[in-house]
Design a protein around this motif. Structure first.
Motif, PDB file in Angstrom:
ATOM      1  N   SER A 101      45.149  42.307  38.130  1.00 34.64           N
ATOM      2  CA  SER A 101      45.162  41.358  39.310  1.00 34.64           C
ATOM      3  C   SER A 101      43.902  41.022  40.094  1.00 34.64           C
ATOM      4  O   SER A 101      42.937  42.075  40.273  1.00 34.64           O
ATOM      5  N   SER A 102      43.586  40.001  40.722  1.00 34.26           N
ATOM      6  CA  SER A 102      42.457  39.686  41.542  1.00 34.26           C
ATOM      7  C   SER A 102      43.107  39.996  43.055  1.00 34.26           C
ATOM      8  O   SER A 102      44.217  39.671  43.211  1.00 34.26           O
ATOM      9  N   ASP A 131      42.297  39.382  47.208  1.00 42.23           N
ATOM     10  CA  ASP A 131      41.872  38.587  48.423  1.00 42.23           C
ATOM     11  C   ASP A 131      41.917  39.179  49.697  1.00 42.23           C
ATOM     12  O   ASP A 131      43.193  39.413  49.828  1.00 42.23           O
ATOM     13  N   SER A 189      36.847  38.738  48.229  1.00 40.98           N
ATOM     14  CA  SER A 189      37.721  38.546  47.063  1.00 40.98           C
ATOM     15  C   SER A 189      37.016  39.601  46.044  1.00 40.98           C
ATOM     16  O   SER A 189      35.823  39.879  46.044  1.00 40.98           O
ATOM     17  N   THR A 229      37.524  40.572  41.570  1.00 42.84           N
ATOM     18  CA  THR A 229      38.325  40.311  40.575  1.00 42.84           C
ATOM     19  C   THR A 229      39.069  41.505  39.898  1.00 42.84           C
ATOM     20  O   THR A 229      38.559  42.456  40.198  1.00 42.84           O
ATOM     21  N   ALA A 230      39.638  41.348  38.756  1.00 41.52           N
ATOM     22  CA  ALA A 230      40.174  42.513  38.069  1.00 41.52           C
ATOM     23  C   ALA A 230      38.817  43.403  37.479  1.00 41.52           C
ATOM     24  O   ALA A 230      39.264  44.585  37.770  1.00 41.52           O
ATOM     25  N   ARG A 287      38.253  48.524  45.136  1.00 35.81           N
ATOM     26  CA  ARG A 287      39.957  48.718  44.535  1.00 35.81           C
ATOM     27  C   ARG A 287      39.766  49.991  43.878  1.00 35.81           C
ATOM     28  O   ARG A 287      38.839  50.431  43.426  1.00 35.81           O
TER      29      ARG A 287
END
Length: 115
Positions: free
Chosen positions: A32-33, A35, A50, A52-53, A71
């Protein structure tokens, strides 16, 4: 359905720091991305950052150099480290997870920057 739980908001003085977290309920997080948006009274919702994966990050000009998005796929959690906070950063912050053409949002967490 994917549930997102944001945490880490609060009251901080100008120049201070906060770290927001966004935990996803399902193990699709790694593809998943993510935001982070914010919404302040009387202002349009703003895309803050944001990722990205694959880990590529982008930032709004208003937060570049102060905020860092990251992340942890193992924990299914995205983070927004916010440093050098300003009163104009005061807003409700939301995370949005995008996967397979669908978007899922959390309930938001309030960030207030004030002396």
């Amino acid at each position: 359905q994917v549930q997102l739980v944001e945490s880490g908001g609060g009251l901080v003085q100008p120049g201070g720091s906060l770290r927001l977290s966004c935990a996803a309920s399902r193990n699709i997080f790694s593809i998943s991305s993510m935001d982070w948006y914010r919404e302040a009274p009387g202002k349009q919702r703003e895309l803050v950052a944001s990722i990205t994966a694959g880990g590529a990050a982008n930032y709004a000009d208003s937060v570049k150099g102060r905020f860092t998005i990251s992340r942890d796929n193992a924990k299914g959690t995205a983070y927004l480290q916010m440093n050098s906070l300003k009163p104009e950063d005061t807003a409700v912050y939301y995370c949005i997870l995008s996967v397979l053409g669908r978007d899922f949002g959390g309930q938001g967490t309030q960030v207030t920057v004030s002396s």
